[in-house]
Structure formats: structure tokens, C-alpha cells
Design a protein around this motif. Sequence first.
Motif, PDB file in Angstrom:
ATOM      1  N   ARG A  52       0.679  -1.128   0.037  1.00 50.81           N
ATOM      2  CA  ARG A  52      -0.047  -0.003  -0.045  1.00 50.81           C
ATOM      3  C   ARG A  52       0.881   1.283   0.127  1.00 50.81           C
ATOM      4  O   ARG A  52       0.598   2.362  -0.611  1.00 50.81           O
ATOM      5  CB  ARG A  52      -0.952   0.239   1.141  1.00 50.81           C
ATOM      6  N   ARG A  55       2.358   1.625  -3.272  1.00 43.87           N
ATOM      7  CA  ARG A  55       1.395   2.102  -4.637  1.00 43.87           C
ATOM      8  C   ARG A  55       1.110   3.745  -4.101  1.00 43.87           C
ATOM      9  O   ARG A  55       1.014   4.362  -5.169  1.00 43.87           O
ATOM     10  CB  ARG A  55      -0.066   1.396  -4.178  1.00 43.87           C
ATOM     11  N   GLU A  56       1.029   4.190  -2.969  1.00 43.06           N
ATOM     12  CA  GLU A  56       0.841   5.673  -2.652  1.00 43.06           C
ATOM     13  C   GLU A  56       2.052   6.378  -3.118  1.00 43.06           C
ATOM     14  O   GLU A  56       1.853   7.322  -3.729  1.00 43.06           O
ATOM     15  CB  GLU A  56       0.652   5.866  -0.973  1.00 43.06           C
ATOM     16  N   ARG A  58       3.837   5.567  -5.666  1.00 37.95           N
ATOM     17  CA  ARG A  58       3.926   5.362  -7.073  1.00 37.95           C
ATOM     18  C   ARG A  58       2.703   6.508  -7.724  1.00 37.95           C
ATOM     19  O   ARG A  58       3.042   7.311  -8.667  1.00 37.95           O
ATOM     20  CB  ARG A  58       3.498   4.307  -7.744  1.00 37.95           C
ATOM     21  N   ARG A  59       1.618   6.708  -6.821  1.00 40.42           N
ATOM     22  CA  ARG A  59       0.462   7.647  -7.192  1.00 40.42           C
ATOM     23  C   ARG A  59       1.075   8.955  -7.246  1.00 40.42           C
ATOM     24  O   ARG A  59       0.695   9.862  -7.965  1.00 40.42           O
ATOM     25  CB  ARG A  59      -0.644   7.254  -6.679  1.00 40.42           C
ATOM     26  N   GLU A  61       4.269   9.852  -7.211  1.00 44.56           N
ATOM     27  CA  GLU A  61       5.113  10.301  -8.289  1.00 44.56           C
ATOM     28  C   GLU A  61       4.528  10.617  -9.582  1.00 44.56           C
ATOM     29  O   GLU A  61       4.923  11.553 -10.447  1.00 44.56           O
ATOM     30  CB  GLU A  61       5.983   9.138  -8.382  1.00 44.56           C
ATOM     31  N   SER A  62       3.370   9.763  -9.995  1.00 41.73           N
ATOM     32  CA  SER A  62       2.680   9.937 -11.329  1.00 41.73           C
ATOM     33  C   SER A  62       2.142  11.588 -11.202  1.00 41.73           C
ATOM     34  O   SER A  62       2.073  12.202 -12.314  1.00 41.73           O
ATOM     35  CB  SER A  62       1.405   9.169 -11.164  1.00 41.73           C
ATOM     36  N   VAL A  63       1.473  12.111 -10.011  1.00 51.94           N
ATOM     37  CA  VAL A  63       1.103  13.721 -10.204  1.00 51.94           C
ATOM     38  C   VAL A  63       2.188  14.593 -10.405  1.00 51.94           C
ATOM     39  O   VAL A  63       2.034  15.424 -10.829  1.00 51.94           O
ATOM     40  CB  VAL A  63       0.076  13.719  -8.765  1.00 51.94           C
ATOM     41  N   HIS A  93      -5.090  17.141  -8.239  1.00 53.16           N
ATOM     42  CA  HIS A  93      -4.807  15.724  -8.636  1.00 53.16           C
ATOM     43  C   HIS A  93      -4.608  14.888  -7.458  1.00 53.16           C
ATOM     44  O   HIS A  93      -4.947  13.704  -7.137  1.00 53.16           O
ATOM     45  CB  HIS A  93      -3.792  15.441  -9.458  1.00 53.16           C
ATOM     46  N   ASP A  97      -7.529  12.058  -7.029  1.00 56.11           N
ATOM     47  CA  ASP A  97      -6.981  10.898  -6.904  1.00 56.11           C
ATOM     48  C   ASP A  97      -7.240   9.964  -5.757  1.00 56.11           C
ATOM     49  O   ASP A  97      -6.815   8.980  -5.880  1.00 56.11           O
ATOM     50  CB  ASP A  97      -5.748  10.782  -7.490  1.00 56.11           C
ATOM     51  N   ILE A  99      -5.049   9.708  -3.024  1.00 55.42           N
ATOM     52  CA  ILE A  99      -3.836   8.905  -2.981  1.00 55.42           C
ATOM     53  C   ILE A  99      -4.084   8.067  -1.922  1.00 55.42           C
ATOM     54  O   ILE A  99      -3.465   7.077  -1.604  1.00 55.42           O
ATOM     55  CB  ILE A  99      -2.814   9.566  -3.296  1.00 55.42           C
ATOM     56  N   ASN A 104      -5.782  13.388   2.706  1.00 53.16           N
ATOM     57  CA  ASN A 104      -5.442  13.941   1.316  1.00 53.16           C
ATOM     58  C   ASN A 104      -5.627  15.563   1.105  1.00 53.16           C
ATOM     59  O   ASN A 104      -4.953  16.104   0.473  1.00 53.16           O
ATOM     60  CB  ASN A 104      -6.499  13.090   0.040  1.00 53.16           C
TER      61      ASN A 104
END
Length: 171
Positions: A52, A55-56, A58-59, A61-63, A93, A97, A99, A104
Motif C-alpha cells: 500500500r 502504491r501511494e 507511485r501515485r 510520483e505520477s501526479v 490531482h 485521485d 492517493i 488527502n
Amino acid sequence: MIADVDGRVLPVAPLVLDDAGSLEAMAGAVMRLHSTLLTIGRCYTTDATGERAARELRRVESVLVGAFCTIFGQSPADRFTDIFDQVTYVAEHMVKDHIFEDGNKRTSLVFALSVLRFAGTPVELSDSSEPKDNQYYAWIHDLVARRRTLDDLANELRCHCIVISDDASHV
């Protein structure tokens, strides 16, 4: 923030982080910020671990890539008018998203304001303990509720920016 000779506020260019090290450092800062906010705020969850947490990250980093990196030859300066548009994009985002399991809005707001402060464009809003009178709360809540456009919110940040002068005679 930079002021011209007439005292008008000039826009500050968006930040560009095209090297992996800077992006990783910023993503790590977001994760540490979120962890800190969980420990000092009224949150219902604790830090994520294992898959988890990965995954957070990575999310996040994507933003951050979408906001701070050159994508298909288009730099952040091509996509955002200034740093205020850029941090509003990031906040939107991160919040929408969803995250993190909790925190958030707080994380995205504090991160956006921190980036502005880092860039020399700090923003001062009313931080009343009453949510109805708290400009920080209103800003992030309007973002989530879509009561105002991203342009409206970026303009609010611009309007509340504290102009920092390099001229010591103003001190």
C-alpha cells in the motif's frame, strides 16, 4: 515573487524537475509530509506499509511527473502559466485521485503552499479555527467540491502572495 519597478507582481515560472533525483526527493517529501500530518492531525488511519505504501508513492510520483516534468517534449512552462497554476494542478490531482486513505486535502494543501514558499512566493490566507472563516479550508474545499475553477483558485493564491523584495531597504 518578483516585483517590477512599479510594484506590480510578475509571474513566477513553473518549476521543472526533469531529473529523477529531484522528482524522487519531492515524492519522498510528500510522503513525509503526509506522515507528519497523520501524527499531528485528527486522522483515522496510520501510515501505510508494504504494498500500500509503495502504491501511494507511485501515485504521488505520477501526479508530480504530470506537474513538474517535461512530457512528450512539453515542459511545465508550456502547460502552466506560472507556479500558481502548477500547484493548483498538483493539489487537484492529489485530492481527487484520493492517493491516501486519509489526509488527502491537508497533504495537498500543505504541499502546494510549501512549494510556493520554496519558490519564494509564499501565500498568506486567514487560518481561522472556524472552518467557515478559514481561507485555507475554503480553498481546498472549493477544489474538492468544484465550486470554483482551477483558474479561480490559482488567482486566489496569486492575490494572497506575499511579495518578497531583494531590496533590503524595504525591511
